[in-house]
Design a protein around this motif. Structure first.
Motif, mmCIF file in Angstrom:
data_model
loop_
_atom_site.group_PDB
_atom_site.id
_atom_site.type_symbol
_atom_site.label_atom_id
_atom_site.label_comp_id
_atom_site.label_asym_id
_atom_site.label_seq_id
_atom_site.Cartn_x
_atom_site.Cartn_y
_atom_site.Cartn_z
ATOM 1 N N ARG A 5 0.811 -1.213 0.019
ATOM 2 C CA ARG A 5 0.059 -0.026 0.031
ATOM 3 C C ARG A 5 0.839 1.348 -0.080
ATOM 4 N NH1 ARG A 5 -3.035 -1.350 4.115
ATOM 5 N NH2 ARG A 5 -2.452 0.468 5.815
ATOM 6 N N LEU A 6 1.995 1.249 0.834
ATOM 7 C CA LEU A 6 2.748 2.548 0.958
ATOM 8 C C LEU A 6 3.628 2.674 -0.586
ATOM 9 C CD1 LEU A 6 4.464 1.960 4.542
ATOM 10 C CD2 LEU A 6 2.578 3.647 3.799
ATOM 11 N N ASN A 7 3.980 1.451 -1.120
ATOM 12 C CA ASN A 7 4.614 1.648 -2.433
ATOM 13 C C ASN A 7 3.301 2.215 -3.575
ATOM 14 O OD1 ASN A 7 5.599 -0.495 -5.157
ATOM 15 N ND2 ASN A 7 6.788 1.112 -4.248
ATOM 16 N N GLN A 8 2.372 1.686 -3.430
ATOM 17 C CA GLN A 8 1.499 2.253 -4.250
ATOM 18 C C GLN A 8 1.146 3.794 -4.160
ATOM 19 O OE1 GLN A 8 -1.841 -0.479 -3.730
ATOM 20 N NE2 GLN A 8 -1.244 -1.987 -4.997
ATOM 21 N N GLU A 9 1.287 4.208 -3.058
ATOM 22 C CA GLU A 9 1.294 5.775 -2.597
ATOM 23 C C GLU A 9 2.121 6.395 -3.175
ATOM 24 O OE1 GLU A 9 0.960 6.153 1.447
ATOM 25 O OE2 GLU A 9 -1.037 4.873 1.697
ATOM 26 N N GLY A 10 3.307 5.777 -3.714
ATOM 27 C CA GLY A 10 4.583 6.303 -4.319
ATOM 28 C C GLY A 10 5.843 6.511 -3.507
ATOM 29 N N ARG A 11 5.784 5.753 -2.513
ATOM 30 C CA ARG A 11 7.172 5.491 -1.847
ATOM 31 C C ARG A 11 8.033 4.560 -2.267
ATOM 32 N NH1 ARG A 11 5.927 8.858 3.109
ATOM 33 N NH2 ARG A 11 3.481 8.708 3.565
ATOM 34 N N THR A 12 9.333 4.944 -2.219
ATOM 35 C CA THR A 12 10.363 3.645 -2.476
ATOM 36 C C THR A 12 10.584 2.833 -1.075
ATOM 37 O OG1 THR A 12 11.318 5.551 -3.859
ATOM 38 C CG2 THR A 12 12.644 3.452 -3.209
ATOM 39 N N ILE A 13 10.471 1.677 -1.426
ATOM 40 C CA ILE A 13 10.665 0.683 -0.277
ATOM 41 C C ILE A 13 12.008 -0.121 -0.617
ATOM 42 C CG2 ILE A 13 9.449 -1.169 1.075
ATOM 43 C CD1 ILE A 13 7.841 1.370 1.018
ATOM 44 N N LEU A 14 12.694 -0.161 0.451
ATOM 45 C CA LEU A 14 14.057 -1.032 0.556
ATOM 46 C C LEU A 14 13.882 -1.893 1.886
ATOM 47 C CD1 LEU A 14 16.722 -1.571 -0.800
ATOM 48 C CD2 LEU A 14 17.711 0.487 0.301
ATOM 49 N N ILE A 15 14.159 -3.333 1.322
ATOM 50 C CA ILE A 15 13.969 -4.086 2.618
ATOM 51 C C ILE A 15 15.130 -5.154 2.484
ATOM 52 C CG2 ILE A 15 12.732 -5.994 3.656
ATOM 53 C CD1 ILE A 15 10.004 -5.016 2.035
ATOM 54 N N ALA A 16 15.743 -5.644 3.809
ATOM 55 C CA ALA A 16 16.852 -6.415 3.623
ATOM 56 C C ALA A 16 16.104 -7.483 4.445
ATOM 57 C CB ALA A 16 18.053 -5.600 4.469
ATOM 58 N N SER A 17 16.215 -8.879 3.522
ATOM 59 C CA SER A 17 15.334 -9.933 4.223
ATOM 60 C C SER A 17 15.937 -11.259 3.485
ATOM 61 C CB SER A 17 13.853 -9.867 3.890
ATOM 62 O OG SER A 17 13.490 -10.983 4.743
ATOM 63 N N HIS A 18 16.017 -12.462 4.428
ATOM 64 C CA HIS A 18 16.275 -13.755 3.580
ATOM 65 C C HIS A 18 14.883 -14.409 3.885
ATOM 66 C CE1 HIS A 18 17.607 -14.128 8.064
ATOM 67 N NE2 HIS A 18 16.761 -15.434 7.869
ATOM 68 N N ASP A 19 13.533 -13.947 4.233
ATOM 69 C CA ASP A 19 12.585 -14.590 4.284
ATOM 70 C C ASP A 19 11.767 -14.643 2.998
ATOM 71 O OD1 ASP A 19 9.817 -15.277 4.935
ATOM 72 O OD2 ASP A 19 9.590 -13.853 6.328
ATOM 73 N N PRO A 20 11.514 -15.760 2.420
ATOM 74 C CA PRO A 20 10.948 -15.900 1.201
ATOM 75 C C PRO A 20 9.444 -15.119 1.073
ATOM 76 C CG PRO A 20 11.615 -17.998 1.912
ATOM 77 C CD PRO A 20 11.683 -17.090 3.172
ATOM 78 N N LEU A 21 8.834 -15.108 2.206
ATOM 79 C CA LEU A 21 7.684 -14.468 2.056
ATOM 80 C C LEU A 21 7.888 -12.809 1.593
ATOM 81 C CD1 LEU A 21 5.891 -15.448 5.085
ATOM 82 C CD2 LEU A 21 5.224 -16.048 3.044
ATOM 83 N N ILE A 22 9.124 -12.456 1.724
ATOM 84 C CA ILE A 22 9.471 -11.272 1.463
ATOM 85 C C ILE A 22 9.800 -11.159 -0.111
ATOM 86 C CG2 ILE A 22 10.888 -9.027 1.945
ATOM 87 C CD1 ILE A 22 8.847 -9.254 4.093
ATOM 88 N N HIS A 23 10.905 -11.540 -0.238
ATOM 89 C CA HIS A 23 11.583 -11.575 -1.714
ATOM 90 C C HIS A 23 10.853 -12.269 -2.693
ATOM 91 C CE1 HIS A 23 13.489 -15.586 -0.950
ATOM 92 N NE2 HIS A 23 13.974 -15.322 0.051
ATOM 93 N N ASP A 24 9.981 -13.119 -2.228
ATOM 94 C CA ASP A 24 9.000 -13.828 -3.375
ATOM 95 C C ASP A 24 7.755 -13.165 -3.604
ATOM 96 O OD1 ASP A 24 11.031 -15.805 -3.622
ATOM 97 O OD2 ASP A 24 10.209 -17.263 -2.646
ATOM 98 N N SER A 25 7.487 -12.048 -2.797
ATOM 99 C CA SER A 25 6.167 -11.512 -3.025
ATOM 100 C C SER A 25 6.041 -10.755 -4.285
ATOM 101 C CB SER A 25 6.185 -10.453 -1.807
ATOM 102 O OG SER A 25 5.124 -9.422 -2.222
ATOM 103 N N ASP A 26 4.892 -10.609 -4.796
ATOM 104 C CA ASP A 26 4.610 -10.355 -6.126
ATOM 105 C C ASP A 26 4.885 -8.724 -6.280
ATOM 106 O OD1 ASP A 26 2.276 -9.731 -4.984
ATOM 107 O OD2 ASP A 26 0.797 -10.759 -6.203
ATOM 108 N N CYS A 27 4.632 -8.028 -5.111
ATOM 109 C CA CYS A 27 4.674 -6.688 -4.964
ATOM 110 C C CYS A 27 6.413 -6.122 -5.219
ATOM 111 C CB CYS A 27 4.119 -5.824 -3.927
ATOM 112 S SG CYS A 27 4.731 -6.574 -2.125
ATOM 113 N N VAL A 28 7.276 -7.107 -5.030
ATOM 114 C CA VAL A 28 8.515 -6.788 -5.134
ATOM 115 C C VAL A 28 9.226 -6.631 -6.588
ATOM 116 C CG1 VAL A 28 11.164 -7.600 -4.557
ATOM 117 C CG2 VAL A 28 9.160 -7.969 -2.918
ATOM 118 N N ARG A 29 9.840 -5.438 -6.830
ATOM 119 C CA ARG A 29 10.062 -5.315 -8.024
ATOM 120 C C ARG A 29 11.624 -5.764 -8.574
ATOM 121 N NH1 ARG A 29 8.393 -1.252 -12.226
ATOM 122 N NH2 ARG A 29 9.594 -1.642 -14.040
#
Length: 224
Positions: free
Chosen positions: A187-211
Motif C-alpha cells: 500500500r505504501l509503495n502504491q502511494e509512491g514511496r520507495t521501499i527498500l527491505i533487507a530480508s532472507h524471508d521467502p515471504l518477502i523476496h518472493d512477494s509479487d509486489c517486489v520489483r
C-alpha cells in the motif's frame, strides 16, 4: 534516485581484526519501487542499508541521492537528509519501553521543533490509519507483536519520508503478521514511496509486489 559507486565499508581498518563488510558495490535503487536485498546473515545487507540510509559512512566510494552527492556532507547536513528522506523499520522494532505508542510514533519528529499539537495530530492520524488508535496511550511493552509492528511502521512515517528502509522486519513475526506487513508495504509503495527491505524471508523476496531482488554474499552483489 539512489546510486552507489564502488562502495566499500571496512571496520577496524588497519587493525588485526580488520573486516571488510562491503566490497566494491555499484548499485542503483529506482524510485517508487520495492527492492529487496537478499542473502544469508553476514552477507552485508544490514551494513549496506545503513550506508544508503545515511546512518553510516562508506570507507570509500560515492553515494548519490536525488543527484546530490551525500558521502562527504558534514554530519549535521547528513542528519537532516536522513531525517527528511528516510523512515526506518528495525528488526526488533526498537520501540522505547516506558513510553506509550503515540509517544514512540512522535519521537523521530521531536528534533524538527514542530509544534506538539500538530505533531500529535499527525501521529494520531497514522495510528488510526493502521487500526491501532485505541492503543495510542498504552505503553509499548503491553502491545502484541502485530500492534508493535504497526506502531513501528507509523513511527517510520511520521516525518513523511519518501524512502522506507526495513531491516529483517519479519524475523520475529509469524506467517500471518509477515503477510500483513507486506500488504502494508504494498500500500505504501502504491502511494509512491520507495521501499527498500533487507530480508532472507521467502515471504518477502518472493512477494509479487517486489520489483527487484538483489542477492548478496560476503559483502558483494552476486545477482541483480
Amino acid at each position: 534516485m539512489i546510486q552507489l559507486f564502488n562502495i566499500k565499508k571496512v571496520f577496524n581498518q588497519g587493525k588485526p581484526n580488520e573486516f571488510v563488510a562491503i566490497e566494491g558495490i555499484d548499485l542503483a535503487i529506482e524510485p517508487h519501487q520495492m527492492t529487496v536485498l537478499k542473502g544469508p546473515s553476514g552477507s552485508g545487507k544490514t551494513t549496506l542499508l545503513s550506508l544508503i540510509g545515511c546512518m553510516a559512512r562508506p570507507t570509500s566510494g560515492r553515494i548519490m541521492l536525488f543527484e546530490r552527492e551525500i558521502t562527504s556532507l558534514p554530519e549535521r547536513f547528513l542528519t537532516e537528509v536522513r531525517r527528511n528522506t528516510f523512515g526506518f523499520i528495525f528488526q526488533q522494532f526498537n520501540l522505547i519501553k516506558g513510553l506509550t505508542a503515540i509517544e514512540n510514533v512522535m519521537a523521530p519528529a521531536y528534533p524538527s521543533g514542530e509544534h506538539r499539537g500538530a505533531l500529535m495530530k499527525r501521529a494520531n492520524q497514522l495510528l488510526e490509519q493502521f487500526g491501532i488508535i485505541q492503543k495510542a496511550h498504552v505503553r509499548v511493552e503491553w502491545l502484541s507483536g502485530g500492534e508493535a509492528q504497526r506502531v513501528a511502521i507509523a513511527r517510520a512515517l511520521i516525518n513523511n519520508p519518501s524512502v522506507i528502509i526495513a531491516d529483517e522486519p519479519t524475523a520475529h513475526l509469524d506467517t500471518k503478521l509477515s503477510l500483513e506487513f507486506m500488504e502494508i508495504m504494498r500500500r505504501l509503495n502504491q502511494e509512491g514511496r520507495t521501499i527498500l527491505i533487507a530480508s532472507h524471508d521467502p515471504l518477502i523476496h518472493d512477494s509479487d509486489c517486489v520489483r527487484k531482488v538483489i542477492e548478496m554474499r560476503d559483502g558483494r552483489i552476486i545477482k541483480n
